[in-house]
Design an enzyme around this catalytic site. Structure first.
Site, PDB file in Angstrom:
ATOM      1  N   VAL A  68      38.049  18.327  48.274  1.00  0.00           N
ATOM      2  CA  VAL A  68      37.602  16.967  48.575  1.00  0.00           C
ATOM      3  C   VAL A  68      38.686  16.292  49.410  1.00  0.00           C
ATOM      4  CG1 VAL A  68      37.065  14.694  47.612  1.00  0.00           C
ATOM      5  CG2 VAL A  68      36.209  16.747  46.475  1.00  0.00           C
ATOM      6  N   ALA A 113      43.828  14.531  49.512  1.00  0.00           N
ATOM      7  CA  ALA A 113      42.817  15.568  49.271  1.00  0.00           C
ATOM      8  C   ALA A 113      43.152  16.303  47.980  1.00  0.00           C
ATOM      9  CB  ALA A 113      42.790  16.552  50.431  1.00  0.00           C
ATOM     10  N   LYS A 114      42.228  17.055  47.482  1.00  0.00           N
ATOM     11  CA  LYS A 114      42.503  17.942  46.358  1.00  0.00           C
ATOM     12  C   LYS A 114      41.501  19.074  46.384  1.00  0.00           C
ATOM     13  CE  LYS A 114      45.352  17.835  42.795  1.00  0.00           C
ATOM     14  NZ  LYS A 114      46.648  17.138  42.817  1.00  0.00           N
ATOM     15  N   GLY A 115      41.947  20.234  45.932  1.00  0.00           N
ATOM     16  CA  GLY A 115      41.049  21.374  45.847  1.00  0.00           C
ATOM     17  C   GLY A 115      41.096  21.944  44.448  1.00  0.00           C
ATOM     18  N   ASP A 154      49.145  23.027  42.547  1.00  0.00           N
ATOM     19  CA  ASP A 154      48.857  22.073  41.466  1.00  0.00           C
ATOM     20  C   ASP A 154      48.759  22.929  40.205  1.00  0.00           C
ATOM     21  OD1 ASP A 154      48.095  19.039  41.206  1.00  0.00           O
ATOM     22  OD2 ASP A 154      46.686  20.067  39.896  1.00  0.00           O
TER      23      ASP A 154
END
Ligand code: GLU
Length: 427
Positions: A68, A113-115, A154
């Site tokens: 995202v 963003a992050k995945g 992360d």
């Protein structure tokens, strides 16, 4: 209901609701208009992919992968990739937005963003992990890019996964592109200080918070929840500065020692014990306590550095600390905020407290693009200054608006992104 009424918290365990209620409060205080509200609220891009992976038993298993991009207003999007069994799109959306606010609070030129992939890295072989990372990278070739979207580690991922990602991306483009990802191993263009960076930022925020509260660090006590990359380094750096760490914890349980936990030894123990503190109570004579006991211990500082939603209303009522420094993303549910504020506890919010990691990620990206390596001394000096300046900016805003540090951090961040958008302009 007007558009800036706080969103009702339907599910208190949903980090997206937790994030949105703070966002709404800060937006109301800033007097942001309706158009800008939606520009800042709705993620710029959401990508969901199916990832068929051949497992070691020869069977194909399909994983769902997310990325995202919440915002690219301040610059290319930036944020980690989370591998955990309960990863879902709402969580990734919240974490992506937190990255936007985090980068804005520390004033680095990135969007957020992050995945993530719903999987259990603890139960997967190195080969399965490698195939998963490479397949995910391939699916995201048009999303990632050094000027577009730059992933990082992360929960559940680290330098090993970032190396595979960089390699797969580079192969697809026929040249080495190391600036596409940060948190890489040193030999692949990783930065000195990146591994400890988040913990170091937590330490800087703790020392600054103690100073504001006029607590002598040599007389201060602390409990740290989570002994992964963030918690262990934060505990170690605080221990080096005279703060006595009375309790630590990980998935195996929580451990207490009235004389203070020997953090260097605990780190050594965990490294030798498959990254687990299991059995440390027996090995060093520490007491085993419950997770709730750790969170509600009578200490000066509490560092939640594990995961989201661990400080709920019930825990908040029982807190006995004077300072909370959020090493994890979203460890406090929104409903606990008023209780913490009423108790007069200073809470340094996640988007400030754990921003040391992305700050050194930024340095890694800068070094990759320069083709030059900075010394550890330069990295620590510059990241400490960025963290300290951000703390002071948020602290001053909290005085100006008479709000908590959390709402002040959102105000600083939202104001910066909204102003930048106004200059860039839309359609
Ligand atoms: N995953 C880390 C965070 O939540 C680091 C992100 C990055 O370095 O891009 O802040």
């Amino acid at each position: 209901m007007s558009y800036i009424e706080p969103a009702p918290i339907v599910d208190k365990d949903n980090p997206l609701d937790s994030m949105m209620s703070r966002f709404d409060e800060a937006v109301r205080l800033l007097g942001i208009d309706e158009e800008m509200y939606y520009i800042l609220k709705v993620p710029a891009r959401q990508v969901v992919v199916g990832l068929p992976i051949t497992m070691d038993n020869g069977k194909i298993k399909v994983f769902e992968g997310y990325r995202v991009i919440h915002s690219n207003i301040l610059g290319p999007a930036k944020g980690g990739i989370r591998f955990a069994p309960d990863v879902n799109l709402d969580e990734i959306k919240a974490l992506a937005a937190w990255m936007t606010w985090k980068c804005a609070v520390v004033d680095i030129p990135y969007g957020g963003a992050k995945g993530g992939i719903a999987c259990n890295p603890r139960e997967m072989s190195a080969g399965e992990m490698e195939r998963l990372v490479r397949t995910y990278t391939n699916a995201m070739l048009s999303v990632f890019g050094p000027d577009r979207d730059i992933p990082a580690p992360d929960m559940g991922t680290g330098p090993r996964e970032m190396a595979w990602l960089m390699d797969e991306y580079s192969k697809a483009y026929g040249m080495t592109i190391n600036a596409v990802v940060t948190g890489k191993p040193l030999v692949l263009g990783g930065s000195l200080g990146r591994v400890e960076a988040t913990g170091r930022g937590v330490m800087v925020c703790t020392m600054t918070g103690l100073e504001k509260l006029r607590i002598n660090p040599y007389k201060a006590t602390c409990a740290v929840q989570g002994f992964g990359n963030v918690g262990s380094h934060a505990a170690n750096l605080l221990d080096e500065r005279g703060v006595k760490i009375l309790a630590i914890s990980d998935l195996s349980g929580a451990y207490y020692c009235q004389k203070g936990i020997d953090i260097a030894k605990a780190m050594e123990y965990s490294a030798k014990n498959n990254n687990s503190l299991e059995g440390i109570d027996k090995a060093f004579g520490y007491d085993k306590i419950s997770n709730e006991e750790l969170l509600t211990l009578q200490v000066d500082v509490l560092v939640p550095a594990a995961k989201e939603d661990v400080i709920d209303e019930e825990i908040a009522k029982k807190l006995q600390c004077r300072l909370i420094v959020e090493g994890a993303n979203g460890p406090t549910v929104a409903d606990a905020d008023p209780i913490i504020n009423e108790k007069g506890i200073m809470a340094v919010p996640d988007i400030l407290a754990n921003a040391g990691g992305v700050t050194v990620s930024y340095f890694e990206w800068v070094q990759n693009r320069l083709g030059y390596k900075w010394t550890l001394e330069r990295i620590n000096r510059r990241s400490d200054r960025i963290m300290k300046d951000a703390f002071d900016r948020v602290y001053q805003t909290s005085l100006d608006y008479k709000v908590s540090l959390r709402i002040a951090a959102y105000i600083v961040a939202i104001d910066k992104v909204a102003k930048t958008y106004k200059y860039r302009g839309g359609y």
